[in-house]
Design an enzyme around this catalytic site. Structure first.
Site, PDB file in Angstrom:
ATOM      1  N   PRO A  88     -16.916 167.911  32.830  1.00  0.00           N
ATOM      2  CA  PRO A  88     -15.628 167.754  32.155  1.00  0.00           C
ATOM      3  C   PRO A  88     -14.732 168.980  32.323  1.00  0.00           C
ATOM      4  O   PRO A  88     -13.538 168.912  32.030  1.00  0.00           O
ATOM      5  CB  PRO A  88     -16.016 167.528  30.683  1.00  0.00           C
ATOM      6  CG  PRO A  88     -17.381 168.090  30.561  1.00  0.00           C
ATOM      7  CD  PRO A  88     -18.041 167.863  31.879  1.00  0.00           C
ATOM      8  N   GLU A 115     -25.303 169.781  27.395  1.00  0.00           N
ATOM      9  CA  GLU A 115     -24.136 170.646  27.203  1.00  0.00           C
ATOM     10  C   GLU A 115     -23.659 171.264  28.512  1.00  0.00           C
ATOM     11  O   GLU A 115     -22.789 172.132  28.514  1.00  0.00           O
ATOM     12  CB  GLU A 115     -24.469 171.754  26.197  1.00  0.00           C
ATOM     13  CG  GLU A 115     -24.741 171.255  24.793  1.00  0.00           C
ATOM     14  CD  GLU A 115     -23.563 170.490  24.223  1.00  0.00           C
ATOM     15  OE1 GLU A 115     -22.421 170.991  24.309  1.00  0.00           O
ATOM     16  OE2 GLU A 115     -23.776 169.375  23.702  1.00  0.00           O
ATOM     17  N   ARG A 153     -14.809 153.743  50.298  1.00  0.00           N
ATOM     18  CA  ARG A 153     -13.862 152.720  50.745  1.00  0.00           C
ATOM     19  C   ARG A 153     -12.778 153.298  51.658  1.00  0.00           C
ATOM     20  O   ARG A 153     -12.034 152.555  52.304  1.00  0.00           O
ATOM     21  CB  ARG A 153     -13.247 151.991  49.553  1.00  0.00           C
ATOM     22  CG  ARG A 153     -12.431 152.852  48.632  1.00  0.00           C
ATOM     23  CD  ARG A 153     -12.155 152.147  47.312  1.00  0.00           C
ATOM     24  NE  ARG A 153     -11.817 150.744  47.475  1.00  0.00           N
ATOM     25  CZ  ARG A 153     -10.634 150.314  47.885  1.00  0.00           C
ATOM     26  NH1 ARG A 153      -9.690 151.178  48.174  1.00  0.00           N
ATOM     27  NH2 ARG A 153     -10.397 149.024  47.996  1.00  0.00           N
ATOM     28  N   ASP A 168      -3.421 150.724  48.942  1.00  0.00           N
ATOM     29  CA  ASP A 168      -3.919 150.620  47.577  1.00  0.00           C
ATOM     30  C   ASP A 168      -2.984 151.290  46.580  1.00  0.00           C
ATOM     31  O   ASP A 168      -2.134 152.111  46.944  1.00  0.00           O
ATOM     32  CB  ASP A 168      -5.286 151.307  47.456  1.00  0.00           C
ATOM     33  CG  ASP A 168      -6.414 150.360  47.821  1.00  0.00           C
ATOM     34  OD1 ASP A 168      -6.196 149.143  47.751  1.00  0.00           O
ATOM     35  OD2 ASP A 168      -7.498 150.851  48.163  1.00  0.00           O
TER      36      ASP A 168
END
Length: 254
Positions: A88, A115, A153, A168
């Site tokens: 994160p 963590e 992809r 896309d």
């Protein structure tokens, strides 16, 4: 492209690797995916890959030794490679990042847990950290699946239609135009007549305008920094979107 995925839960990847585009890419040998169980490199009888943090605090931290030993067990020699920690704290993953990463020959993904990982491992081995959004997952496995799918992809020969990836959503910063298929009439709603005209130029222009309209309504922040051609600017002016696009770009540029 080769993907090496280091995780304590390799079975989480089973269904993803056995279905759809990923399965076909593996069968066609456009990609290779190897799963490495970090627990196999723990040195204690309980195969512990985490421990309490020095200095106290909540949760557990992934130990550096099993992670390092796992990496050394398969270390790739390719110079054009990247080692990524799913975290994160990382840079937010975007389509532009997927395009950048698709140029590598080998990508190693470390699935963080608890963590996080010991900072010394990050300093010694990690090239970059990537996050898939501003929220917390139980671990990096789902995030790693997102990267593998998004990057795969973009590899030539993976998709059935070679133009699919280049057109896309987000391919040039715009949301994709609305799509329609059969039946022509559905619960009182009809397919736009222009899509049935067979005039490819008019359809292309219509889809461009609708793509900008979708972006303006749902993600106006994406309009910042987009360069439109002279032809596109004329189409936007004719459709009445020109000033709205300009205002949206200026607002989100501040």
């Amino acid at each position: 492209m080769l993907f090496d995925i280091c995780t304590i839960f390799p079975d989480l990847f089973s269904s993803v690797l056995s279905e759809g585009i990923i399965r076909r890419a593996l069968e066609k040998k456009r990609i290779g995916i190897s799963l490495h169980n970090i627990r196999d490199f723990a040195t204690d009888k309980h195969q512990m890959t985490d421990d309490r943090p020095f200095g106290g605090g909540e949760g557990m931290v992934m130990k550096p030794e099993p992670l390092a030993a796992c990496l050394k067990s398969f270390h790739r020699q390719e110079s054009n490679s990247r080692l990524i920690l799913m975290s994160p704290r990382g840079t937010t993953f975007t389509q532009k990042e997927a395009q950048r990463l698709s140029s590598y020959d080998c990508i190693t993904l470390i699935c963080g847990r608890y963590e996080g990982v010991d900072e010394r491992f990050r300093e010694r081995y990690v090239d970059e950290e990537i996050s898939i959004g501003q929220y917390i997952l139980t671990g990096g496995e789902l995030a790693a699946m997102v990267l593998v799918d998004s990057i795969t992809r973009l590899i030539p020969g993976v998709l059935g239609c070679e133009d699919s990836a280049s057109k896309d959503t987000f391919s040039r910063g715009l949301l994709k135009y609305p799509q329609y298929t059969r039946p022509r009439h559905f619960e009182g709603l009809d397919v736009p007549e222009i899509l049935l005209s067979g005039d490819h130029l008019k359809i292309e222009n219509f889809r461009f305008v609708e793509s900008v309209r979708e972006t303006l309504l749902k993600r106006p922040d994406l309009l910042t920094g987009i360069e439109f051609s002279q032809k596109e600017r004329k189409l936007l002016k004719k459709s009445g979107l020109s000033e709205l696009v300009k205002q949206a770009a200026e607002i989100h540029d501040k």
